[in-house]
Design a protein around this motif. Structure first.
Motif, PDB file in Angstrom:
ATOM      1  N   THR A 144      -8.201   1.488   8.155  1.00  0.00           N
ATOM      2  CA  THR A 144      -7.840   2.884   8.440  1.00  0.00           C
ATOM      3  C   THR A 144      -8.766   3.842   7.705  1.00  0.00           C
ATOM      4  N   LEU A 204      -4.630  -1.543  -3.049  1.00  0.00           N
ATOM      5  CA  LEU A 204      -5.538  -2.525  -2.458  1.00  0.00           C
ATOM      6  C   LEU A 204      -6.188  -3.316  -3.602  1.00  0.00           C
ATOM      7  N   PRO A 230       1.269   4.800   1.449  1.00  0.00           N
ATOM      8  CA  PRO A 230       0.752   5.629   2.560  1.00  0.00           C
ATOM      9  C   PRO A 230       0.261   6.998   2.104  1.00  0.00           C
ATOM     10  N   LEU A 285      -3.087   6.666   0.526  1.00  0.00           N
ATOM     11  CA  LEU A 285      -4.080   6.376   1.564  1.00  0.00           C
ATOM     12  C   LEU A 285      -4.490   7.660   2.280  1.00  0.00           C
ATOM     13  N   ARG A 286      -3.526   8.495   2.593  1.00  0.00           N
ATOM     14  CA  ARG A 286      -3.811   9.778   3.244  1.00  0.00           C
ATOM     15  C   ARG A 286      -4.656  10.667   2.348  1.00  0.00           C
ATOM     16  N   GLU A 340      -1.299  -6.204   5.983  1.00  0.00           N
ATOM     17  CA  GLU A 340      -1.045  -4.789   5.734  1.00  0.00           C
ATOM     18  C   GLU A 340      -2.200  -4.169   4.940  1.00  0.00           C
ATOM     19  N   GLN A 341      -2.698  -4.895   3.958  1.00  0.00           N
ATOM     20  CA  GLN A 341      -3.807  -4.391   3.147  1.00  0.00           C
ATOM     21  C   GLN A 341      -5.084  -4.253   3.981  1.00  0.00           C
ATOM     22  N   MET A 354       0.842  -1.199   0.000  1.00  0.00           N
ATOM     23  CA  MET A 354       0.000   0.000   0.000  1.00  0.00           C
ATOM     24  C   MET A 354       0.876   1.248   0.000  1.00  0.00           C
ATOM     25  N   ALA A 362      -4.791  -1.218   6.185  1.00  0.00           N
ATOM     26  CA  ALA A 362      -4.995   0.013   5.416  1.00  0.00           C
ATOM     27  C   ALA A 362      -6.483   0.239   5.169  1.00  0.00           C
TER      28      ALA A 362
END
Length: 397
Positions: A159, A39, A3, A6-7, A152-153, A1, A156
């Protein structure tokens, strides 16, 4: 992923996903962004319960090749075998996550998983979406990635979920608001209220064809039957009218006991008056046939038949907020509405189902019978009243 990606997704959701103007587009873009962030999603489902008299909830199903497919389910879904044997039933009932690695032989035997395996899905997880009022909704996430999702996925994904849930909740609250306004005051009134017309005296003038109907013999019926039966009869009776009114462009403004007030808006320049009155007349014929066919039997087997009276008129009405203090009603008033109410009483005296004012009759190509001129209480001049040529007087019940 990734980061940073994602943010960006979380910030985009927090800001209201402004690049996506509809719930379906928001869902599609969110999934596309998650895939771009690393993802490996194949199928995503969002399942939202709603506050609606006929709809239990809505499903948003996303796949890369089809985008979002929206559907709704009624309240019967709660007892449907396919739902009760699904992982989502467990999410809604217990508020727990359901995770199944579909490539492993020990997978929980939900029938739905067989369909997913057939599509090549390797991993499935259903996660509750909890709104601030603690009402449970659900999401499901699948992948075709060999070995399924990595830890980890999944981390994420979890989150992002709280922010996604808050945005879905905001969208849902607005949808519920619109639905409730449409349900209780009508589409046109609901739109105006939601648009800010909420102060007493905030009104406007509207030209419209006016529909005012009344169930004959309702007082005697109410006295003779249990209240529960009367409510059931009223609901079935209104079902004979409301669909026809909506189908032909009208809007139901108010139920008054056994009475119904509706309007068919006409352009301010009157250019479409003939067309609108024609639509109102089509709705009239459909509603009349439905009421004529309506039957109700009591516990002893006695059958009830029903008659109603309907007055049609054209005129200007004052449309807006009327009431006292902080208790308001969004409705229409004015001499034209009063005249329609008087005409409906005349229909009863003449044993007619449908009567119309000269203004309405003149706007249509239908054959009308001149029923005569009648003094109208509260009005300075008499009104000529017309009945449908193919309808004679009905016998008294």
């Amino acid at each position: 992923m990734l980061p940073d990606k994602l943010r960006e997704i979380i910030d985009w959701l927090s800001d209201g996903a402004r690049s996506a103007p509809t719930p379906s587009r928001m869902m599609a873009e969110c999934c596309e962004r998650l895939v771009a962030a690393g993802l490996p999603l194949y199928r995503v489902g969002i399942f939202i319960r709603t506050l609606h008299p006929e709809i239990f909830g809505r499903n948003f199903i996303w796949r890369p090749e089809t985008g979002v497919v929206l559907s709704s389910v009624d309240f019967d879904i709660q007892e449907a075998p396919e739902f009760l044997s699904s992982p989502l039933a467990l999410v809604f009932r217990e508020g727990v996550e359901v995770r199944s690695r579909l490539h492993e032989p020990s997978t929980t035997p939900f029938p739905f998983f067989d369909d997913m395996r057939a599509e090549g899905v390797t991993d499935y997880i259903a996660i509750p979406l909890t709104f601030v009022d603690n009402m449970l909704h659900a999401s499901s996430w699948t992948t075709k990635q060999p070995g399924g999702f990595t830890e980890e996925q999944l981390a994420a994904l979890k989150t992002v979920l709280p922010t996604l849930a808050r945005l879905i909740e905001v969208i849902g609250i607005r949808r519920v608001t619109v639905t409730l306004l449409d349900t209780y005051v009508g589409n046109r009134a609901g739109g105006r209220i939601l648009g800010g017309q909420i102060r007493r005296g905030h009104t406007e003038t509207m030209r419209a064809a006016i529909w005012l109907s009344d169930l004959r013999g309702f007082t005697a019926l109410s006295d003779r039957l249990p209240p529960e039966s009367v409510v059931e009869i009223l609901n079935r009776y209104f079902d004979c009218q409301v669909p026809a009114i909506l189908k032909h462009g009208g809007e139901v403004l108010k139920f008054m006991g056994d009475g119904l007030l509706a309007v068919f808006p006409i352009a301010e320049d009157d250019a479409d008056r003939s067309t609108v009155c024609g639509h109102a007349l089509e709705a009239t014929r459909e509603a009349s046939a439905a009421v004529e066919a309506l039957r109700w039997s009591d516990a002893a087997g006695a059958e009830e038949r029903f008659r109603f009276g309907l007055a049609l008129h054209v005129g200007k009405v004052l449309y807006g907020n009327i009431g006292g203090g902080n208790r308001l009603d969004f409705t229409c008033i004015g001499p034209a509405v009063n005249l329609a109410a008087r005409l409906e009483k005349i229909a009863g005296k003449l044993h007619r189902t449908v009567v119309a004012s000269a203004t309405f009759a003149d706007a249509t190509t239908t054959d009308w019978t001149d029923l005569g001129e009648f003094p109208i209480a509260g009005f300075a001049k008499a009104e000529r009243v017309y009945g449908l040529a193919d309808e004679g007087a009905t016998p008294e019940s």
